[in-house]
Scaffold this motif. Structure first.
Motif, short mmCIF file in Angstrom:
data_model
loop_
_atom_site.label_atom_id
_atom_site.label_comp_id
_atom_site.label_asym_id
_atom_site.label_seq_id
_atom_site.Cartn_x
_atom_site.Cartn_y
_atom_site.Cartn_z
N PRO A 27 0.81 -1.24 0.00
CA PRO A 27 0.00 0.00 0.00
C PRO A 27 0.83 1.26 0.00
N ALA A 28 1.97 1.25 0.68
CA ALA A 28 2.84 2.43 0.74
C ALA A 28 4.16 2.10 0.07
N GLY A 29 4.66 2.99 -0.76
CA GLY A 29 5.95 2.78 -1.41
C GLY A 29 5.81 2.00 -2.68
N GLU A 30 6.95 1.48 -3.15
CA GLU A 30 7.00 0.75 -4.41
C GLU A 30 7.59 -0.64 -4.19
N HIS A 31 7.21 -1.25 -3.09
CA HIS A 31 7.75 -2.57 -2.75
C HIS A 31 6.77 -3.66 -3.16
N TYR A 32 7.29 -4.69 -3.83
CA TYR A 32 6.46 -5.81 -4.29
C TYR A 32 6.80 -7.06 -3.48
N GLU A 33 5.76 -7.79 -3.08
CA GLU A 33 5.96 -9.04 -2.35
C GLU A 33 4.96 -10.10 -2.79
N ASP A 34 5.16 -11.32 -2.28
CA ASP A 34 4.35 -12.47 -2.65
C ASP A 34 2.89 -12.27 -2.22
N LEU A 35 1.99 -12.41 -3.17
CA LEU A 35 0.56 -12.21 -2.87
C LEU A 35 0.03 -13.25 -1.89
N SER A 36 0.57 -14.48 -1.95
CA SER A 36 0.05 -15.54 -1.09
C SER A 36 0.58 -15.46 0.33
N SER A 37 1.56 -14.58 0.58
CA SER A 37 2.17 -14.50 1.91
C SER A 37 1.77 -13.26 2.70
N TYR A 38 1.30 -12.23 2.04
CA TYR A 38 0.98 -10.98 2.72
C TYR A 38 -0.42 -10.49 2.32
N ARG A 39 -1.08 -9.85 3.26
CA ARG A 39 -2.40 -9.27 2.99
C ARG A 39 -2.25 -7.82 2.54
N GLY A 40 -3.28 -7.31 1.85
CA GLY A 40 -3.34 -5.90 1.49
C GLY A 40 -2.51 -5.52 0.28
N LEU A 41 -1.94 -6.48 -0.42
CA LEU A 41 -1.16 -6.17 -1.62
C LEU A 41 -2.11 -5.98 -2.81
N ARG A 42 -1.69 -5.14 -3.75
CA ARG A 42 -2.54 -4.80 -4.89
C ARG A 42 -1.85 -5.16 -6.20
N THR A 43 -2.65 -5.55 -7.17
CA THR A 43 -2.12 -5.91 -8.49
C THR A 43 -2.51 -4.86 -9.51
N HIS A 44 -1.90 -4.95 -10.70
CA HIS A 44 -2.19 -4.03 -11.80
C HIS A 44 -3.11 -4.71 -12.82
N LEU A 45 -3.91 -3.92 -13.49
CA LEU A 45 -4.89 -4.46 -14.43
C LEU A 45 -4.23 -5.02 -15.68
N GLU A 46 -3.24 -4.31 -16.21
CA GLU A 46 -2.70 -4.68 -17.51
C GLU A 46 -1.33 -5.36 -17.45
N VAL A 47 -0.80 -5.59 -16.27
CA VAL A 47 0.51 -6.22 -16.14
C VAL A 47 0.55 -7.05 -14.86
N ALA A 48 1.18 -8.21 -14.92
CA ALA A 48 1.37 -9.06 -13.75
C ALA A 48 2.87 -9.18 -13.47
N VAL A 49 3.22 -9.22 -12.19
CA VAL A 49 4.62 -9.29 -11.77
C VAL A 49 4.85 -10.65 -11.12
N PHE A 50 5.92 -11.33 -11.55
CA PHE A 50 6.24 -12.66 -11.02
C PHE A 50 7.70 -12.71 -10.58
N ARG A 51 7.97 -13.59 -9.62
CA ARG A 51 9.35 -13.78 -9.12
C ARG A 51 9.67 -15.26 -9.11
N TYR A 52 10.92 -15.58 -9.52
CA TYR A 52 11.40 -16.97 -9.46
C TYR A 52 12.56 -17.02 -8.48
N GLY A 53 12.47 -17.91 -7.49
CA GLY A 53 13.43 -17.90 -6.38
C GLY A 53 14.58 -18.86 -6.50
N ALA A 54 15.14 -19.06 -7.68
CA ALA A 54 16.27 -19.98 -7.84
C ALA A 54 17.00 -19.63 -9.13
N PRO A 55 18.25 -20.07 -9.28
CA PRO A 55 18.92 -19.91 -10.57
C PRO A 55 18.17 -20.68 -11.65
#
Length: 706
Positions: A522-550
């Motif tokens: 909600p505040a700032g420009e920090h992105y985190e895992d949707l399944s781990s934190y409440r109150g996070l918001r997504t964008h309509l036209e773009v999705a952000v993903f993270r992969y946690g390994a090489p």
């Protein structure tokens, strides 16, 4: 879930890469290395000598008044404890008692000179004694030291000369009895292991210790302790049965013990029970009141003295057939070279012994150095423990390393420096020169009891399994697999299996990594895992993903599969469906006119596209690469395939927060066709990547404003 939109007015972060200098040619690099290592100045020579012989550095700064009392007290107590334990652990190494005393004496002196840890006690260690004993018994069997009375399973104590050409790998030794050949084998194994350790020090491979995790070493030590525990029962019962060889030693030993229960020596059994009833409670007293006691009470020594006197005056050996230690000579024997012809037979065994000894020594030295705030050199520890094996091997000693129990005693009794090891050596010297023959009547079952009691700490680790499982199931699994293999199959194989399981567990963790969808805080420009934190918001036209390994050859297919599942569109399957749809729609026209109907083709493609849009699929993707440590060729190709496959459906894939290693791999792998595109699509923050994608959507009229 609420959606955010950005106006795209902020300019993205731009960083300029530092131009890397061209790598020097191999000739100039080799020349620089030779010049660095082969040049000799007085300052460099002094530094090398002081580094190789650390006692020259710390001894001149020794604080006599502050440290001497603690060093003397700890050295005296450890020296007293070493006497019965050195004699007892000789049984594990299949050696006469005197050789255990030799080993502890020489090792204490050499480590004090070359070691960098102030607290560890170097000497006989149960696991290494077991490994040496297994090699010794195998070579004794190959050499033919057997007696008919033991049904081909016992060792002859006579001075039978070996015959060459037996065809079984034995080495001919003229005029060498069983005891002589046993220590010859043990010393040769020790010399070979020491050479391995010194070579590893020369080639600066001390870093290998980091690959031997605590769970691996703990499981290996506990598994070996189970084997040691089983091997001592024949002494407790006074049975004269050989030590089994090969795999499944634990089962073979128990079978032999149970099959020979009728031959139990009652005198040895009674003595064993009495010693156990005495030592187990008093050991518990030492453990419970160690904070109040200035030093642990040496009950083991008291038991040894009393048992020796009882055996001598009770004539246990002559009247009851009890097995005793026998003659223990005073003084030292002249040095003797290892048996060079035996080295090929024991080279593989010596390597595993060298690794175990080094790993245990470095682990203990680093643990106590961290606790007391000083540094140890892993490579110098390799030199030290290697010399503790090479030099004593000429004086009929067997393999040694640091030992946890005696190290804890040294620390708790006020040890300050390696001088305590020199004090322990003085105590052992007194025993070797004067007292050793007095242990002639000491029963071997008493020594077996001492070994069993000292194994209690390792065996108590089984009680920690539930807690280990709750903390980390992977580490607990490594411990269990290593322990089970070491105990039930083969000791050396347990170490190899533990290393392989540890390596596979690391690979397995990269295999189990999943693509996670991120949301904006909600505040700032920090992105985190949707399944781990409440109150996070997504964008309509773009999705952000993270992969946690090489992303590399072993998991690149899993990365693509996970990403496609998270996005909700597998472009490969969708493309196949589209092709199939086109073929189905165009087949009637091809049959009638022989050419496809372009309008029908467009209609089919539009139908599939409409179907995808109705499923709510996102048009653009941002991949957060901050957790991707590296890419190999397969990883770069996987990203290129993802980008290309999604582009065919009008979905833009953008990478953000790539580290320099990943950026270099992308550049070398041709991920960006041209330099201009690379500069335009290089984003150092997720927010910049999102704004760029949103601006493209707005320009193309694809963004649905709210």
């Amino acid at each position: 879930m609420t959606h955010l939109e950005f106006d795209g007015q902020r300019q993205p972060l731009v960083l300029e890469r530092v131009e890397k200098e061209a790598a020097p040619s191999w000739r100039s690099s080799a020349s620089q290395r030779l010049q660095k290592h082969c040049s000799c100045t007085s300052k460099k020579a002094k530094s090398k000598i002081l580094g190789f012989v650390p006692i020259l550095k710390w001894l001149p700064r020794y604080r006599l008044r502050e440290w001497l009392l603690g060093d003397a007290m700890s050295g005296l107590i450890v020296g007293i404890l070493l006497v019965p334990q050195s004699i007892a652990y000789s049984l594990l190494a299949s050696q006469d008692p005197i050789y255990g005393l030799y080993t502890s004496f020489f090792t204490s002196i050499i480590y004090a000179v070359f070691g960098t840890s102030r607290h560890i006690s170097a000497g006989v260690f149960g696991v290494l004694c077991l490994l040496v004993g297994q090699v010794v018994d195998r070579e004794l069997a190959l050499a033919g030291y057997l007696t008919e009375s033991e049904g081909g399973g016992g060792w002859s104590n006579g001075s039978a000369a070996l015959l060459a050409g037996l065809g079984n790998g034995s080495v001919a030794v003229v005029g060498c009895d069983k005891s002589c050949y046993a220590i010859t084998v043990g010393a040769t194994v020790t010399f070979t292991a020491g050479v391995y350790q010194v070579l590893m020090g020369i080639f600066q491979v001390g870093f290998v210790s980091v690959y031997l995790s605590n769970s691996l070493l703990g499981g290996f030590a506990t598994g070996a302790s189970l084997t040691i525990f089983t091997s001592q029962f024949k002494y407790l019962l006074g049975l004269k049965i050989p030590r089994p060889q090969g795999w499944f030693v634990l089962f073979k030993t128990w079978y032999s013990v149970l099959a020979n229960l009728g031959n139990t020596n009652v005198c040895d059994l009674v003595t064993s029970l009495v010693c156990l009833l005495v030592l187990i409670p008093v050991k518990e007293i030492n453990k419970r009141f160690k904070s109040k006691l200035k030093a642990p009470i040496p009950f083991e020594l008291f038991v040894v003295v009393i048992a020796t006197l009882a055996s001598h005056f009770g004539r246990f050996n002559t009247d009851y057939g009890s097995d005793v230690s026998g003659d223990i000579p005073t003084g030292f024997m002249p040095p003797q070279l290892p048996m060079w012809s035996l080295i090929p037979n024991v080279a593989v065994d010596a390597f595993s012994i060298a690794i175990v000894g080094f790993a245990i020594t470095v682990s203990l030295s680093e643990m106590f150095a961290k606790k007391h705030g000083y540094a140890v050199d892993a490579n110098q520890e390799m030199y030290a423990i290697g010399l503790c094996n090479i030099v004593p091997s000429f004086f009929r000693c067997f393999t040694s390393s640091a030992a946890l129990t005696k190290t804890l005693v040294k620390e708790s009794t006020g040890c300050q420096t390696q001088v305590s090891g020199l004090v322990s050596a003085l105590v052992l010297l007194l025993v070797l020169l004067v007292i050793a023959p007095l242990f002639y009547s000491l029963q071997k079952c008493v020594l077996a009891v001492i070994i069993l009691v000292n194994l209690r700490g390792a065996l108590e680790k089984f009680l920690d399994i539930p807690a280990m499982w709750r903390v980390n199931r992977v580490d607990a699994s490594i411990w269990l697999v290593t322990m089970a293999t070491s105990a039930l199959v083969n000791t050396e194989l347990g170490l190899l299996v533990g290393v392989l399981v540890s390596a596979l567990s690391v690979l397995g963790r990269t295999q189990q990594a999943r693509v996670l969808e991120l949301g904006l805080a909600p505040a700032g420009e920090h992105y985190e895992d949707l399944s781990s934190y409440r109150g996070l918001r997504t964008h309509l036209e773009v999705a952000v993903f993270r992969y946690g390994a090489p992303i590399y050859y072993a998991n690149q297919s899993m990365f693509k599969k996970s990403l496609y599942k998270s996005v909700g569109l597998d472009p490969v399957q969708a493309k196949a469906q589209l092709v199939k749809f086109k073929k189905k729609r165009n087949k009637p026209q091809q049959e009638e006119a022989g050419v496809p109907d372009k309008g029908k083709e467009d209609e089919g493609g539009a139908s599939v596209t409409l179907m995808l849009e109705q499923r709510g699929l996102l048009r653009n993707v941002v991949v957060d690469c901050s957790a991707i440590l590296f890419l190999d060729t397969a990883g770069v190709n996987a990203l290129k395939e993802v980008r290309k496959d999604y582009a065919e459906f009008g979905i833009l894939v953008v990478l953000a927060q790539c580290n320099t290693s990943v950026l270099d791999s992308l550049e070398r792998g041709g991920y960006y066709p041209d330099k201009e595109e690379e500069e335009r699509l290089l984003f150092f923050t997720i927010a910049d990547a999102v704004r760029y994608v949103q601006s493209l959507s707005a320009a193309n009229g694809d963004c649905d404003a709210k």
